[in-house]
Scaffold this motif. Sequence first.
Motif, PDB file in Angstrom:
ATOM      1  N   GLY A   1       0.783  -1.232   0.000  1.00 53.82           N
ATOM      2  CA  GLY A   1       0.000   0.000   0.000  1.00 53.82           C
ATOM      3  C   GLY A   1       0.812   1.278   0.000  1.00 53.82           C
ATOM      4  O   GLY A   1       0.254   2.362   0.164  1.00 53.82           O
ATOM      5  N   TYR A   2       2.109   1.174  -0.200  1.00 53.69           N
ATOM      6  CA  TYR A   2       2.939   2.373  -0.250  1.00 53.69           C
ATOM      7  C   TYR A   2       2.963   2.952  -1.656  1.00 53.69           C
ATOM      8  O   TYR A   2       2.848   2.239  -2.648  1.00 53.69           O
ATOM      9  N   LYS A   3       3.159   4.253  -1.727  1.00 54.87           N
ATOM     10  CA  LYS A   3       3.102   5.006  -2.974  1.00 54.87           C
ATOM     11  C   LYS A   3       4.323   4.742  -3.843  1.00 54.87           C
ATOM     12  O   LYS A   3       5.447   4.631  -3.353  1.00 54.87           O
ATOM     13  N   LEU A   4       4.074   4.676  -5.154  1.00 57.47           N
ATOM     14  CA  LEU A   4       5.138   4.675  -6.149  1.00 57.47           C
ATOM     15  C   LEU A   4       5.039   5.986  -6.911  1.00 57.47           C
ATOM     16  O   LEU A   4       3.939   6.454  -7.204  1.00 57.47           O
ATOM     17  N   ASN A   5       6.163   6.604  -7.204  1.00 55.44           N
ATOM     18  CA  ASN A   5       6.180   7.834  -7.993  1.00 55.44           C
ATOM     19  C   ASN A   5       6.178   7.492  -9.478  1.00 55.44           C
ATOM     20  O   ASN A   5       6.833   6.538  -9.906  1.00 55.44           O
ATOM     21  N   HIS A   6       5.460   8.309 -10.234  1.00 54.70           N
ATOM     22  CA  HIS A   6       5.414   8.191 -11.691  1.00 54.70           C
ATOM     23  C   HIS A   6       5.821   9.550 -12.245  1.00 54.70           C
ATOM     24  O   HIS A   6       5.061  10.504 -12.122  1.00 54.70           O
ATOM     25  N   PRO A   7       7.021   9.665 -12.804  1.00 54.79           N
ATOM     26  CA  PRO A   7       7.505  10.976 -13.242  1.00 54.79           C
ATOM     27  C   PRO A   7       6.636  11.570 -14.343  1.00 54.79           C
ATOM     28  O   PRO A   7       6.147  10.851 -15.205  1.00 54.79           O
TER      29      PRO A   7
END
Length: 195
Positions: A98-104
């Motif tokens: 459930g942790y966030k992933l960054n999408h540039p």
Amino acid sequence: MTTPVVLTVEQAHDRLPGLTLIDVRTPGEYASGHLPGALNVPLDHLPRAVPALKEARQELLMVCTSGTRSATACRVLAGHGVEAVTLAGGTREWAAQGYKLNHPTGAPRSTWSMERQVRLTAATLVLIGLALGLLHPAWQLLSAGVAAGLVYSAVTDTCGMAALLSRLPHNQPRAAALDATLQALSRDARPEGGS
């Protein structure tokens, strides 16, 4: 060969921002979603980053999709005298927890994961070997060779096909992007208040 130290997703999350995150996947995989703050240094370009990584002030956490390539990266760095730890389960487990992933923003078009590229290539080679085997039985050796390679890959938890595919142009970082990453690592390595 030493076994790298492994951090669980929870352990890594609790230790942020005290870790320098290095994502060793291809640029396309990195662009498809990476841990917040992670810098992209593809595994086959890792030796170029060793001088900057040696100077890192924080502990290095190597990250990939599942933890396999990041464990390899830890072993490569250990061979250069650089200590690093790996993330158990990689970005896949990070997202599953459930942790966030960054999408540039403005990222290049999404590239298939290395695992998916390997599956497509292996399946295509097997089918070609079987089809050409109808013309001459010797072509079936192509299919047998791919099958043997997959068995070896599973037993050793390595993948020669992935190593070859990672060298294709669409899996390579742009020189400017890799240079910018290495500069960011160098800035992080400077002492507090240094210029």
